[in-house]
Design a protein around this motif. Structure first.
Motif, PDB file in Angstrom:
ATOM      1  N   ARG A  53      44.540  28.767  24.603  1.00  0.00           N
ATOM      2  CA  ARG A  53      43.179  28.513  24.115  1.00  0.00           C
ATOM      3  C   ARG A  53      42.690  29.579  23.153  1.00  0.00           C
ATOM      4  N   LYS A  54      42.922  30.861  23.511  1.00  0.00           N
ATOM      5  CA  LYS A  54      42.368  31.964  22.725  1.00  0.00           C
ATOM      6  C   LYS A  54      43.377  32.625  21.785  1.00  0.00           C
ATOM      7  N   GLY A  55      44.645  32.271  21.941  1.00  0.00           N
ATOM      8  CA  GLY A  55      45.657  32.863  21.086  1.00  0.00           C
ATOM      9  C   GLY A  55      46.025  34.290  21.463  1.00  0.00           C
ATOM     10  N   LYS A  56      45.628  34.716  22.653  1.00  0.00           N
ATOM     11  CA  LYS A  56      45.993  36.049  23.135  1.00  0.00           C
ATOM     12  C   LYS A  56      46.049  36.024  24.656  1.00  0.00           C
ATOM     13  N   TRP A  57      46.891  36.901  25.193  1.00  0.00           N
ATOM     14  CA  TRP A  57      47.048  36.988  26.638  1.00  0.00           C
ATOM     15  C   TRP A  57      45.996  37.922  27.208  1.00  0.00           C
ATOM     16  N   PRO A  58      45.494  37.624  28.401  1.00  0.00           N
ATOM     17  CA  PRO A  58      44.576  38.571  29.046  1.00  0.00           C
ATOM     18  C   PRO A  58      45.287  39.900  29.296  1.00  0.00           C
ATOM     19  N   ILE A  59      44.532  40.961  29.342  1.00  0.00           N
ATOM     20  CA  ILE A  59      45.089  42.276  29.655  1.00  0.00           C
ATOM     21  C   ILE A  59      45.376  42.370  31.148  1.00  0.00           C
ATOM     22  N   ILE A  60      44.474  41.873  31.960  1.00  0.00           N
ATOM     23  CA  ILE A  60      44.625  41.889  33.413  1.00  0.00           C
ATOM     24  C   ILE A  60      45.327  40.590  33.822  1.00  0.00           C
ATOM     25  N   PRO A  61      46.450  40.668  34.533  1.00  0.00           N
ATOM     26  CA  PRO A  61      47.176  39.452  34.933  1.00  0.00           C
ATOM     27  C   PRO A  61      46.332  38.536  35.826  1.00  0.00           C
ATOM     28  N   GLU A  62      46.632  37.247  35.757  1.00  0.00           N
ATOM     29  CA  GLU A  62      45.841  36.234  36.467  1.00  0.00           C
ATOM     30  C   GLU A  62      45.717  36.506  37.963  1.00  0.00           C
ATOM     31  N   ALA A  63      46.779  36.937  38.615  1.00  0.00           N
ATOM     32  CA  ALA A  63      46.708  37.183  40.063  1.00  0.00           C
ATOM     33  C   ALA A  63      45.703  38.284  40.385  1.00  0.00           C
ATOM     34  N   GLN A  64      45.644  39.316  39.551  1.00  0.00           N
ATOM     35  CA  GLN A  64      44.686  40.392  39.775  1.00  0.00           C
ATOM     36  C   GLN A  64      43.256  39.934  39.473  1.00  0.00           C
ATOM     37  N   ARG A  65      43.082  39.139  38.423  1.00  0.00           N
ATOM     38  CA  ARG A  65      41.742  38.625  38.109  1.00  0.00           C
ATOM     39  C   ARG A  65      41.229  37.734  39.233  1.00  0.00           C
ATOM     40  N   LEU A  66      42.114  36.901  39.779  1.00  0.00           N
ATOM     41  CA  LEU A  66      41.743  36.044  40.904  1.00  0.00           C
ATOM     42  C   LEU A  66      41.367  36.897  42.118  1.00  0.00           C
ATOM     43  N   GLU A  67      42.128  37.939  42.385  1.00  0.00           N
ATOM     44  CA  GLU A  67      41.832  38.811  43.518  1.00  0.00           C
ATOM     45  C   GLU A  67      40.495  39.531  43.346  1.00  0.00           C
ATOM     46  N   ILE A  68      40.175  39.943  42.124  1.00  0.00           N
ATOM     47  CA  ILE A  68      38.877  40.577  41.855  1.00  0.00           C
ATOM     48  C   ILE A  68      37.748  39.617  42.204  1.00  0.00           C
ATOM     49  N   ILE A  69      37.855  38.371  41.753  1.00  0.00           N
ATOM     50  CA  ILE A  69      36.807  37.376  42.030  1.00  0.00           C
ATOM     51  C   ILE A  69      36.723  37.098  43.528  1.00  0.00           C
ATOM     52  N   ARG A  70      37.863  36.963  44.185  1.00  0.00           N
ATOM     53  CA  ARG A  70      37.861  36.742  45.644  1.00  0.00           C
ATOM     54  C   ARG A  70      37.262  37.929  46.382  1.00  0.00           C
ATOM     55  N   GLY A  71      37.368  39.111  45.808  1.00  0.00           N
ATOM     56  CA  GLY A  71      36.842  40.318  46.436  1.00  0.00           C
ATOM     57  C   GLY A  71      35.326  40.426  46.409  1.00  0.00           C
ATOM     58  N   LEU A  72      34.681  39.600  45.607  1.00  0.00           N
ATOM     59  CA  LEU A  72      33.211  39.581  45.602  1.00  0.00           C
ATOM     60  C   LEU A  72      32.776  38.845  46.864  1.00  0.00           C
TER      61      LEU A  72
END
Length: 149
Positions: free
Chosen positions: A46-65
């Motif tokens: 979609r954006k033409g670039k990869w996120p810096i933070i991998p998806e598993a870590q981003r998901l864990e951050i959101i779950r940690g809220l």
């Protein structure tokens, strides 16, 4: 607070105050908050670039809220209007909360109409100006450049 199931979506790369405020606003809109995190591959497409933070870590951050009831991966692009409306309805969502910067875009004008036919509302969270993952990336790149000089 209305008794409803809320969905918010995002990449949430380089989690910042704008993300936090967006999710806090979404939480206030109902009694159950589901957050869909955009997977790396979909983000790159979609954006033409990869996120810096991998998806598993981003998901864990959101779950940690502690106030997010459920976090999972976004199953497909929101640009595929009919498919997006299908899985949003399948998740039993009553209202989708979208970042304010998306208000008036073609994507959301299409989705609002299709979701309304399914009885699903859409509202836009206030935008936190002056902060974004893109700006953080640019600032970090500029700092690295200064260090090289």
């Amino acid at each position: 607070m209305s008794d409803s199931r809320i969905l918010s979506t995002g990449v949430f790369d380089l989690f910042h105050i704008g993300h936090l405020r967006y999710l806090q606003y979404a939480r206030q809109q109902g009694t159950h908050l589901t957050v869909a995190v955009t997977p790396d591959q979909l983000c790159a497409a979609r954006k033409g670039k990869w996120p810096i933070i991998p998806e598993a870590q981003r998901l864990e951050i959101i779950r940690g809220l502690g106030w997010v009831d459920q976090a999972k991966y976004l199953p497909g692009s929101l640009d595929d209007t009919d498919q997006a409306a299908f899985w949003i309805a399948e998740w039993n969502i009553d209202r989708v909360v979208v970042g304010g910067e998306w208000e008036g875009t073609c994507r959301w004008q299409r989705l609002i109409a299709v979701l309304a036919q399914k009885g699903i509302g859409v509202c836009f969270a206030p935008h936190t100006s002056g902060v974004s993952s893109t700006l953080i990336r640019a600032s970090a790149a500029a700092e690295r450049q200064r260090e090289v000089l």
